[in-house]
Scaffold this motif. Structure first.
Motif, mmCIF file in Angstrom:
data_model
loop_
_atom_site.group_PDB
_atom_site.id
_atom_site.type_symbol
_atom_site.label_atom_id
_atom_site.label_comp_id
_atom_site.label_asym_id
_atom_site.label_seq_id
_atom_site.Cartn_x
_atom_site.Cartn_y
_atom_site.Cartn_z
ATOM 1 N N UNK A 157 5.214 -0.510 -24.419
ATOM 2 C CA UNK A 157 5.624 -1.890 -24.654
ATOM 3 C C UNK A 157 6.616 -2.344 -23.596
ATOM 4 N N UNK A 158 7.618 -1.523 -23.302
ATOM 5 C CA UNK A 158 8.602 -1.901 -22.298
ATOM 6 C C UNK A 158 7.980 -2.153 -20.944
ATOM 7 N N UNK A 159 7.058 -1.309 -20.535
ATOM 8 C CA UNK A 159 6.396 -1.500 -19.244
ATOM 9 C C UNK A 159 5.520 -2.759 -19.253
ATOM 10 N N UNK A 160 4.905 -3.066 -20.385
ATOM 11 C CA UNK A 160 4.110 -4.293 -20.477
ATOM 12 C C UNK A 160 4.999 -5.520 -20.313
ATOM 13 N N UNK A 161 6.166 -5.494 -20.949
ATOM 14 C CA UNK A 161 7.107 -6.599 -20.805
ATOM 15 C C UNK A 161 7.554 -6.725 -19.349
ATOM 16 N N UNK A 162 7.897 -5.597 -18.726
ATOM 17 C CA UNK A 162 8.332 -5.624 -17.329
ATOM 18 C C UNK A 162 7.238 -6.174 -16.419
ATOM 19 N N UNK A 163 5.994 -5.795 -16.693
ATOM 20 C CA UNK A 163 4.885 -6.264 -15.868
ATOM 21 C C UNK A 163 4.747 -7.781 -15.934
ATOM 22 N N UNK A 164 4.928 -8.359 -17.112
ATOM 23 C CA UNK A 164 4.834 -9.815 -17.243
ATOM 24 C C UNK A 164 6.052 -10.498 -16.625
ATOM 25 N N UNK A 165 7.236 -9.908 -16.788
ATOM 26 C CA UNK A 165 8.436 -10.493 -16.198
ATOM 27 C C UNK A 165 8.381 -10.501 -14.677
ATOM 28 N N UNK A 166 7.642 -9.556 -14.101
ATOM 29 C CA UNK A 166 7.521 -9.509 -12.640
ATOM 30 C C UNK A 166 6.891 -10.775 -12.082
ATOM 31 N N UNK A 167 6.194 -11.538 -12.910
ATOM 32 C CA UNK A 167 5.534 -12.763 -12.471
ATOM 33 C C UNK A 167 6.439 -13.987 -12.555
ATOM 34 N N UNK A 168 7.614 -13.847 -13.204
ATOM 35 C CA UNK A 168 8.515 -14.990 -13.341
ATOM 36 C C UNK A 168 9.238 -15.245 -12.011
ATOM 37 N N UNK A 169 9.353 -16.505 -11.600
ATOM 38 C CA UNK A 169 9.974 -16.791 -10.299
ATOM 39 C C UNK A 169 11.482 -16.565 -10.320
ATOM 40 N N UNK A 170 11.963 -15.911 -9.277
ATOM 41 C CA UNK A 170 13.395 -15.802 -9.043
ATOM 42 C C UNK A 170 14.154 -14.851 -9.935
ATOM 43 N N UNK A 171 13.469 -14.103 -10.818
ATOM 44 C CA UNK A 171 14.201 -13.219 -11.716
ATOM 45 C C UNK A 171 14.470 -11.875 -11.059
ATOM 46 N N UNK A 172 15.544 -11.251 -11.494
ATOM 47 C CA UNK A 172 15.835 -9.872 -11.124
ATOM 48 C C UNK A 172 15.453 -9.014 -12.319
ATOM 49 N N UNK A 173 14.424 -8.199 -12.176
ATOM 50 C CA UNK A 173 13.942 -7.370 -13.280
ATOM 51 C C UNK A 173 14.126 -5.904 -12.928
ATOM 52 N N UNK A 174 14.747 -5.169 -13.853
ATOM 53 C CA UNK A 174 14.937 -3.734 -13.643
ATOM 54 C C UNK A 174 14.460 -2.997 -14.893
ATOM 55 N N UNK A 175 13.568 -2.046 -14.700
ATOM 56 C CA UNK A 175 13.131 -1.164 -15.777
ATOM 57 C C UNK A 175 14.100 0.003 -15.845
ATOM 58 N N UNK A 176 14.645 0.258 -17.042
ATOM 59 C CA UNK A 176 15.672 1.291 -17.222
ATOM 60 C C UNK A 176 15.118 2.359 -18.156
ATOM 61 N N UNK A 177 15.107 3.600 -17.677
ATOM 62 C CA UNK A 177 14.579 4.689 -18.499
ATOM 63 C C UNK A 177 15.229 5.993 -18.075
ATOM 64 N N UNK A 178 15.349 6.916 -19.024
ATOM 65 C CA UNK A 178 15.954 8.214 -18.739
ATOM 66 C C UNK A 178 15.026 9.151 -17.995
ATOM 67 N N UNK A 179 13.746 8.814 -17.921
ATOM 68 C CA UNK A 179 12.761 9.652 -17.245
ATOM 69 C C UNK A 179 12.571 9.150 -15.818
ATOM 70 N N UNK A 180 12.984 9.929 -14.805
ATOM 71 C CA UNK A 180 12.832 9.481 -13.416
ATOM 72 C C UNK A 180 11.380 9.216 -13.023
ATOM 73 N N UNK A 181 10.439 9.830 -13.743
ATOM 74 C CA UNK A 181 9.026 9.632 -13.416
ATOM 75 C C UNK A 181 8.583 8.186 -13.644
ATOM 76 N N UNK A 182 9.331 7.435 -14.449
ATOM 77 C CA UNK A 182 8.975 6.036 -14.698
ATOM 78 C C UNK A 182 9.206 5.161 -13.459
#
Length: 328
Positions: A157-182
């Motif tokens: 779910x978090x990655x799906x939200x991040x993927x959609x936010x990546x399309x918003x103009x001018x936003x700074x989006x950061x995915x935060x997770x404890x697993x470096x593989x993400x």
């Protein structure tokens, strides 16, 4: 009768099996669907598999075509893509998405299936239910141009939200997770990545989807004054402690829940069908393939589900493929 099919059942917490089931002949306004792929949503489905649905939430957690009851035996699932074998002319032969459990063939009302757009491969369309959750979350969150946003929890779910936010103009989006593989998934989705301790603060909005107490606490820490956390996690029968003293009140922070079972009040004029159709249209983006991290055959599902539930298979969406009619 329409002949046999095979379905995955949770016979008791931690134990799944494939059962043969009989299908009725379709009535007027119904379709017969042969499944091509289904998806395992690792968060909710593995919680169900472990028997973690609290009694108070048994009714709220029912899937649209669930059979049986929690904690089991129960047939549960909601990410299914197949081909219409029988039904109205406009749907015959079409690839469709349905909120149906893991089953080789099934009969449902024609209104329960949504055609998959030609630009979306069937293999990717299993993500529709999760992207629909992300759409609803962003309707609730209402991000604005130029917002500073963190998504805490790099699951499906978090990655799906991040993927959609990546399309918003001018936003700074950061995915935060404890697993470096993400980090690799974040790069594929076109967003930044940080471990919890390195995440950028001063956020106008944080979407929390880690389903952990530590993640929600960190989400509050990342907010700017008057900022909002949109809570997507579902904790089952676990209690969560939060630091609601300290600066929570003086900084006027907000925690808002979001749940896909209700269309966001911000889009009260939209229907569930509108929301799902939008999610399927958004799946034309091949970047979303990064959310599918493994695949198994339907016959392997009783052995695969415990490994998903334990974390031995660190999946986002694990795709299940069906061969022939689902029988070995």
């Amino acid at each position: 009768m329409n002949g046999p099919a095979r379905a995955f059942w949770l016979s008791s917490p931690g134990l799944g099996e494939i059962r043969e089931v009989s299908l009725p002949d379709p009535g007027e306004g119904e379709v017969v669907v042969r499944t091509l792929y289904s998806g395992v949503s690792r968060g909710t489905e593995t919680l169900v598999f472990r028997g973690g649905v609290p009694v108070s939430q048994h009714a709220a957690m029912r899937a649209p075509f669930q059979e049986g009851d929690f904690p089991g035996p129960v047939k549960y699932g909601y990410l299914n893509v197949g081909v219409v074998e029988e039904g109205p002319e406009g749907l015959l032969g079409r690839t469709v998405f349905c909120l149906y459990p893991h089953q080789s063939r099934y009969v449902v009302p024609a209104s329960a299936v949504t055609p998959v757009p030609s630009a979306v491969p069937a293999e990717r369309a299993v993500l529709a239910g999760t992207v629909e959750t992300a759409v609803n979350a962003l309707w609730d969150a209402a991000p604005l141009i130029g917002d500073r946003i963190a998504v805490v929890g790099g699951g499906m779910v978090g990655c799906s939200v991040a993927a959609l936010l990546a399309r918003f103009p001018g936003v700074r989006v950061q995915l935060v997770d404890a697993d470096p593989a993400r980090a690799g998934v974040a790069e594929a989705l076109g967003v930044g990545f940080a471990l919890p301790g390195d995440a950028l603060g001063g956020c106008d909005l944080v979407v929390h989807a880690s389903a952990t107490e530590q993640g929600l606490t960190r989400a509050l820490e990342l907010l700017s004054p008057e900022g909002t956390v949109v809570e997507l996690s579902w904790y089952g029968d676990r209690r969560v402690a939060l630091p609601l003293g300290e600066a929570f009140h003086s900084r006027r922070l907000v925690i808002r829940s979001s749940q896909v079972g209700t269309v966001s009040p911000r889009r009260a004029g939209r229907t569930y069908a509108d929301r799902l159709a939008l999610a399927l249209d958004l799946l034309a983006d091949p970047a979303l393939d990064a959310l599918i991290t493994g695949e198994s055959s339907f016959e392997e599902l009783p052995e695969v589900m415990p490994r998903l539930a334990s974390g031995e298979i660190p999946a986002l969406c694990h795709r299940i493929r069906y061969e022939g009619d689902g029988r070995a």
